[in-house]
Design a protein around this motif. Structure first.
Motif: not given
Ligand code: NAD
Length: 491
Positions: A144-149
């Motif tokens: 599970s990777t959290l990315v900022r957009e």
């Protein structure tokens, strides 16, 4: 007197800025006045629905096609650095555009507003390649990777009291995060912001990524917030307008909103404060700066009774020594009130305060400054109970209330405001008292043995309670313009 510039000689950049082009407004007519002398700087037409549509559609296209949000972070950093350099190069032009039509005195604009705007663009530019995601601790076979957009298109609304700096606090982080922005400045103070945006385009920002739409709040502001093409709303202004903004933002698309609103900040002074002269300086400056038109102004003096007389006398002397004058004179220490309607509001609250039992210790009425401008004497009121309008409401003028206290608990109870929570000041030599008081004051910033303004771009500011939510400045000011996605992989 040290007149720095002649406001009659300024060439104001009129209209709206969309995709790097200045366009004549199609909305309501209004005059942009110089608060210092009441003269008309320019007749304007605000951006009507057609220009709001055009700006938002341009922003959407630019967000999708310009490549800004996805371009190499270091390339975006170079543009932001160049933008800041251009602000430095146009320092005096921006300072004069700002001071001519606002309540910001040229000395303060030169010292703080323009320099800090360039600094914020550098700060958020530097932050672009530090935006990070994370990997969660999940079960085996899962990642599970959290990315900022970025959100996409940000609609931003700014007030008139520190126009350039407060607009930059939205523009710099929103753009650095990869969003396109459409900003409505206050109809009273659009010009420095139009030039700031133009300099961004000159620096290499794709032109459609930034638009500036001057106009009335009820017309341009409301149309912008309700526009279905907007993905996020960032507002700075009064608490009453903030409520309206939230309602409007919910009408189409349920957009997230951040609100930077008004305040009624306490200055809690204990008898063991390290230096009463310095406390008096801080209180008087905080109440008088910008003619009292500062969101975090420390307008409630909550003071231990044993030093009340001595401290109030010191503050009074300082307040009597202010110099009312135009914003283009750098000797001015008491700026004009922004508009006749702002003055009428201030005077109405004072009348209600007196009717409610408050007594005037100092000032209480208008003073002479530049002919044509409205100048209000620094004012001290006492004997006002907590429910009195002078203590309860944001006045937005140079008015200080004095509330003495006998013991620690009473001091804390008076300092914490029931509805506002933007900032507070605590003055004491005792560390334990300072920390207990800082805990008790429910506000976004508590200064100990100091009182504003924020001089570090990395120190976040923002409200509790009806002073709003969402932080300006610092990494928190950037993160609010980013959303988080969980990319969950099974392997
Ligand atoms: P305001 O709420 O009247 O207006 C702020 C902005 O909102 C202006 O651009 C205005 O045109 C626009 N507006 C008005 N009605 C609108 C509507 N229905 N829809 C959309 N936009 C609308 O406030 P002001 O008089 O310009 O500024 C002073 C207030 O701002 C004070 O209460 C002050 O405390 C607050 N303020 C807060 C901060 C902060 O960081 N917390 C900073 C500066 C000022």
């Amino acid at each position: 007197m040290a007149v720095i510039f002649d406001p009659d000689l300024i060439d104001f950049p009129s209209g709206s800025l969309i995709a790097g082009e200045r366009l004549r407004g199609s909305g309501q007519h209004y005059a942009v006045l110089r608060p210092s002398d009441g003269k008309v700087a320019r007749e304007e037409r605000g951006a009507g629905q057609d220009l709001v549509d055009r700006a938002v559609n341009t922003a959407r296209d630019s967000y999708k096609t310009s490549g800004w949000p996805t371009s190499e972070p270091r390339a975006r950093q170079r543009v932001m650095r160049k933008w800041a350099d251009l602000i430095d190069a146009h320092f005096e032009e921006l300072a004069r555009l700002e001071a001519a039509v606002s309540v910001r005195v040229i000395g303060a604009v030169r010292l703080r507003d323009v320099a800090m705007s360039a600094e914020l663009i550098r700060f958020y530019g530097e932050a672009i390649d530090k935006i990070e995601g994370s990997v969660l601790a999940t079960r085996a076979g899962k990642l599970s990777t959290l990315v900022r957009e970025p959100y996409g298109v940000v609609a931003a609304i700014a007030p008139w009291n520190t126009p350039l700096l407060l607009a930059t606090l939205k523009i710099a982080p929103a753009i650095a995060a990869g969003n396109a922005i459409v900003l409505k400045p206050s109809e009273l103070t659009p010009y420095s912001i139009i030039r700031l945006a133009e300099l961004g385009v000159e620096a290499g920002l794709p032109a459609g990524m930034i638009s500036v739409l001057p106009g009335l709040g009820s017309e341009t502001g409301s149309a912008l917030i309700r526009h279905p093409g907007v993905n996020y709303v960032s507002f700075t202004g009064s608490a009453a307008t903030g409520v309206q903004v939230m309602c409007d933002a919910a009408q189409t698309g349920l957009k997230p909103v951040s609100l930077e609103l008004g305040g009624k900040s306490p200055q809690l002074v204990f008898a063991d404060a390290p230096d009463l002269d310095r406390v008096a300086d801080l209180v008087a400056q905080s109440v008088c700066a910008n003619g009292g038109q500062v969101c975090f102004a420390g307008t409630r003096l909550v003071v231990e009774r044993s030093i009340e007389g001595e401290l109030v006398e010191k503050i009074r002397t300082r307040m009597q020594n202010v110099t009312p004058g135009p914003t283009w004179d750098d000797q001015t220490t008491l700026a004009p009130i922004a508009s006749a309607s702002q003055a009428a509001r201030l005077e109405a609250i004072l009348e209600q305060a007196k009717a409610g039992g408050a007594e005037t210790l100092e000032g209480g009425g208008r003073v002479e400054g530049e002919p044509g401008g409205i100048f209000f004497a620094p004012t001290i009121l006492h004997k006002a109970p907590p429910e009195n309008p002078a203590v309860r409401d944001e006045i937005f003028g140079p008015v200080l209330t004095v509330q003495p206290f006998e013991d620690f608990e009473e001091g804390l109870a008076l300092a914490d405001h029931p509805t506002f929570g933007l900032a507070g000041g605590v003055h004491t030599s005792n560390l334990q008292k300072a920390l207990q008081a800082a805990n008790a004051i429910q506000a976004g910033t508590v200064w100990v043995n100091h009182f504003g303004p924020n001089t570090d771009p990395n120190a976040p500011m923002g409200g509790y309670k009806q002073s709003g939510f969402g932080k300006d400045f610092g990494v928190m000011g950037l993160n609010k313009f980013l959303k988080t996605k969980n990319i969950a992989i099974t392997f």
